[in-house]
Write a protein that holds these residues in place. Structure first.
Motif, PDB file in Angstrom:
ATOM      1  N   PHE A   1       0.834  -1.204   0.000  1.00  0.00           N
ATOM      2  CA  PHE A   1       0.000   0.000   0.000  1.00  0.00           C
ATOM      3  C   PHE A   1       0.871   1.258   0.000  1.00  0.00           C
ATOM      4  O   PHE A   1       0.698   2.150  -0.830  1.00  0.00           O
ATOM      5  N   LEU A   2       1.827   1.322   0.923  1.00  0.00           N
ATOM      6  CA  LEU A   2       2.697   2.495   1.020  1.00  0.00           C
ATOM      7  C   LEU A   2       3.524   2.679  -0.249  1.00  0.00           C
ATOM      8  O   LEU A   2       3.651   3.790  -0.768  1.00  0.00           O
ATOM      9  N   GLY A   3       4.082   1.582  -0.757  1.00  0.00           N
ATOM     10  CA  GLY A   3       4.925   1.647  -1.945  1.00  0.00           C
ATOM     11  C   GLY A   3       4.189   2.085  -3.192  1.00  0.00           C
ATOM     12  O   GLY A   3       4.785   2.665  -4.103  1.00  0.00           O
TER      13      GLY A   3
ATOM     14  N   ARG B   1       2.120  11.002  -1.482  1.00  0.00           N
ATOM     15  CA  ARG B   1       3.207  11.030  -0.506  1.00  0.00           C
ATOM     16  C   ARG B   1       3.463  12.447  -0.004  1.00  0.00           C
ATOM     17  O   ARG B   1       3.777  12.646   1.164  1.00  0.00           O
ATOM     18  N   ARG B   2       3.312  13.418  -0.877  1.00  0.00           N
ATOM     19  CA  ARG B   2       3.523  14.817  -0.486  1.00  0.00           C
ATOM     20  C   ARG B   2       2.515  15.243   0.577  1.00  0.00           C
ATOM     21  O   ARG B   2       2.817  16.062   1.439  1.00  0.00           O
ATOM     22  N   PHE B   3       1.313  14.671   0.538  1.00  0.00           N
ATOM     23  CA  PHE B   3       0.265  15.034   1.485  1.00  0.00           C
ATOM     24  C   PHE B   3       0.273  14.169   2.743  1.00  0.00           C
ATOM     25  O   PHE B   3      -0.507  14.392   3.655  1.00  0.00           O
ATOM     26  N   SER B   4       1.114  13.163   2.813  1.00  0.00           N
ATOM     27  CA  SER B   4       1.108  12.265   3.969  1.00  0.00           C
ATOM     28  C   SER B   4       2.248  12.608   4.927  1.00  0.00           C
ATOM     29  O   SER B   4       3.088  13.462   4.633  1.00  0.00           O
ATOM     30  N   THR B   5       2.277  11.907   6.053  1.00  0.00           N
ATOM     31  CA  THR B   5       3.284  12.203   7.080  1.00  0.00           C
ATOM     32  C   THR B   5       4.154  10.995   7.411  1.00  0.00           C
ATOM     33  O   THR B   5       4.773  10.962   8.466  1.00  0.00           O
ATOM     34  N   PHE B   6       4.212  10.013   6.551  1.00  0.00           N
ATOM     35  CA  PHE B   6       5.016   8.829   6.809  1.00  0.00           C
ATOM     36  C   PHE B   6       6.499   9.126   6.593  1.00  0.00           C
ATOM     37  O   PHE B   6       6.849   9.886   5.700  1.00  0.00           O
TER      38      PHE B   6
ATOM     39  N   SER C   1     -10.204  -8.842  -2.454  1.00  0.00           N
ATOM     40  CA  SER C   1      -8.795  -9.023  -2.813  1.00  0.00           C
ATOM     41  C   SER C   1      -7.876  -9.127  -1.603  1.00  0.00           C
ATOM     42  O   SER C   1      -6.741  -9.585  -1.725  1.00  0.00           O
ATOM     43  N   GLY C   2      -8.329  -8.649  -0.439  1.00  0.00           N
ATOM     44  CA  GLY C   2      -7.474  -8.611   0.745  1.00  0.00           C
ATOM     45  C   GLY C   2      -6.472  -7.474   0.711  1.00  0.00           C
ATOM     46  O   GLY C   2      -5.597  -7.367   1.562  1.00  0.00           O
ATOM     47  N   ARG C   3      -6.614  -6.592  -0.265  1.00  0.00           N
ATOM     48  CA  ARG C   3      -5.682  -5.479  -0.444  1.00  0.00           C
ATOM     49  C   ARG C   3      -5.951  -4.374   0.578  1.00  0.00           C
ATOM     50  O   ARG C   3      -7.097  -3.990   0.794  1.00  0.00           O
ATOM     51  N   VAL C   4      -4.903  -3.845   1.183  1.00  0.00           N
ATOM     52  CA  VAL C   4      -5.020  -2.676   2.044  1.00  0.00           C
ATOM     53  C   VAL C   4      -5.128  -1.458   1.129  1.00  0.00           C
ATOM     54  O   VAL C   4      -4.253  -1.222   0.295  1.00  0.00           O
ATOM     55  N   VAL C   5      -6.229  -0.705   1.272  1.00  0.00           N
ATOM     56  CA  VAL C   5      -6.454   0.458   0.415  1.00  0.00           C
ATOM     57  C   VAL C   5      -6.519   1.755   1.215  1.00  0.00           C
ATOM     58  O   VAL C   5      -6.696   2.829   0.648  1.00  0.00           O
ATOM     59  N   GLY C   6      -6.362   1.649   2.534  1.00  0.00           N
ATOM     60  CA  GLY C   6      -6.358   2.850   3.350  1.00  0.00           C
ATOM     61  C   GLY C   6      -5.755   2.585   4.709  1.00  0.00           C
ATOM     62  O   GLY C   6      -5.790   1.461   5.212  1.00  0.00           O
ATOM     63  N   LEU C   7      -5.185   3.628   5.275  1.00  0.00           N
ATOM     64  CA  LEU C   7      -4.655   3.582   6.626  1.00  0.00           C
ATOM     65  C   LEU C   7      -5.185   4.814   7.349  1.00  0.00           C
ATOM     66  O   LEU C   7      -4.984   5.941   6.884  1.00  0.00           O
TER      67      LEU C   7
ATOM     68  N   PRO D   1      -5.878  10.327   7.754  1.00  0.00           N
ATOM     69  CA  PRO D   1      -6.192   9.246   6.813  1.00  0.00           C
ATOM     70  C   PRO D   1      -5.295   9.282   5.580  1.00  0.00           C
ATOM     71  O   PRO D   1      -4.846  10.345   5.157  1.00  0.00           O
ATOM     72  N   THR D   2      -5.036   8.112   5.022  1.00  0.00           N
ATOM     73  CA  THR D   2      -4.359   8.000   3.734  1.00  0.00           C
ATOM     74  C   THR D   2      -5.086   6.914   2.945  1.00  0.00           C
ATOM     75  O   THR D   2      -5.274   5.812   3.444  1.00  0.00           O
ATOM     76  N   LEU D   3      -5.479   7.256   1.718  1.00  0.00           N
ATOM     77  CA  LEU D   3      -6.144   6.283   0.844  1.00  0.00           C
ATOM     78  C   LEU D   3      -5.273   5.997  -0.373  1.00  0.00           C
ATOM     79  O   LEU D   3      -4.566   6.881  -0.866  1.00  0.00           O
TER      80      LEU D   3
END
Length: 189
Positions: A17-19, A26-31, A61-67, A99-101
């Motif tokens: 998800f992160l990758g 990424r510019r809008f997130s804080t990771f 799908s089991g895919r992570v689409v948000g944190l 949130p991050t989607l």
């Protein structure tokens, strides 16, 4: 979609998800990073700190689409900025939310569908006020509209270390003065 707590078993899917986040997201997130090491760090922190991390999972799908991240601790910078705006933050009433989607899930209404669960989590944590984790970048009008649509109110602008402008916003879940929080319809108590 399922919204559930992050688990150690999510490490690889969280790394994917992160990758996959675009440079714009990424510019809008804080990771601190967008790789397996960051995913491991986030998963290793489960039940260790003041944070609650929830994943939004695409069930088929089991895919992570948000944190979705909550923090019960407030930073001195948050406290100072809000105090400058005339609001007193306390760790007994306030939490931070970020949130991050996934890029391909943004703008599809997923965040709006999940938002009642976000407010319920804040209530369960005993926090009637939510502030944005790191604010929202002023050049992100879509995110600002999302927060406003979900009841957040602007508090004030601040300058990021990189010189960009961000906006602090707050959501107060308590009923407005004079209202009990109960709604009535004509003819129905």
């Amino acid at each position: 979609m399922t919204l559930r707590p992050l688990t150690h078993a999510d490490t690889r899917r969280l790394a994917e998800f992160l990758g996959a986040l675009s440079p714009e997201s990424r510019r809008f997130s804080t990771f601190g990073g967008y790789d397996l090491a960051t995913a491991r760090e986030l998963c290793d922190a489960i039940a260790r700190y003041d944070k609650l991390r929830l994943v939004l999972e695409d069930v088929p799908s089991g895919r992570v689409v948000g944190l979705l991240e909550f923090s019960l601790a407030l930073t001195p910078a948050d406290i100072a900025r809000y105090q400058d705006a005339g609001l007193r933050l306390t760790e007994t009433t306030d939490c931070r939310f970020g949130p991050t989607l996934a890029d391909d899930y943004q703008g599809r209404g997923i965040g709006t569908l999940a938002f009642p669960l976000v407010t319920e989590v804040a209530r369960l944590l005993g926090r009637p006020r939510i502030i944005l984790w790191g604010g929202v970048r002023a050049d992100n009008p879509r995110a600002i509209r999302y927060y406003e649509k979900n009841g957040f109110r602007p508090v004030g602008f601040f300058t990021e270390p990189d010189g960009s402008l961000s906006l602090d916003m707050m959501l107060d879940l308590r009923p407005a003065p004079g209202r009990t929080g109960l709604s009535t319809r004509r003819g129905h108590p």
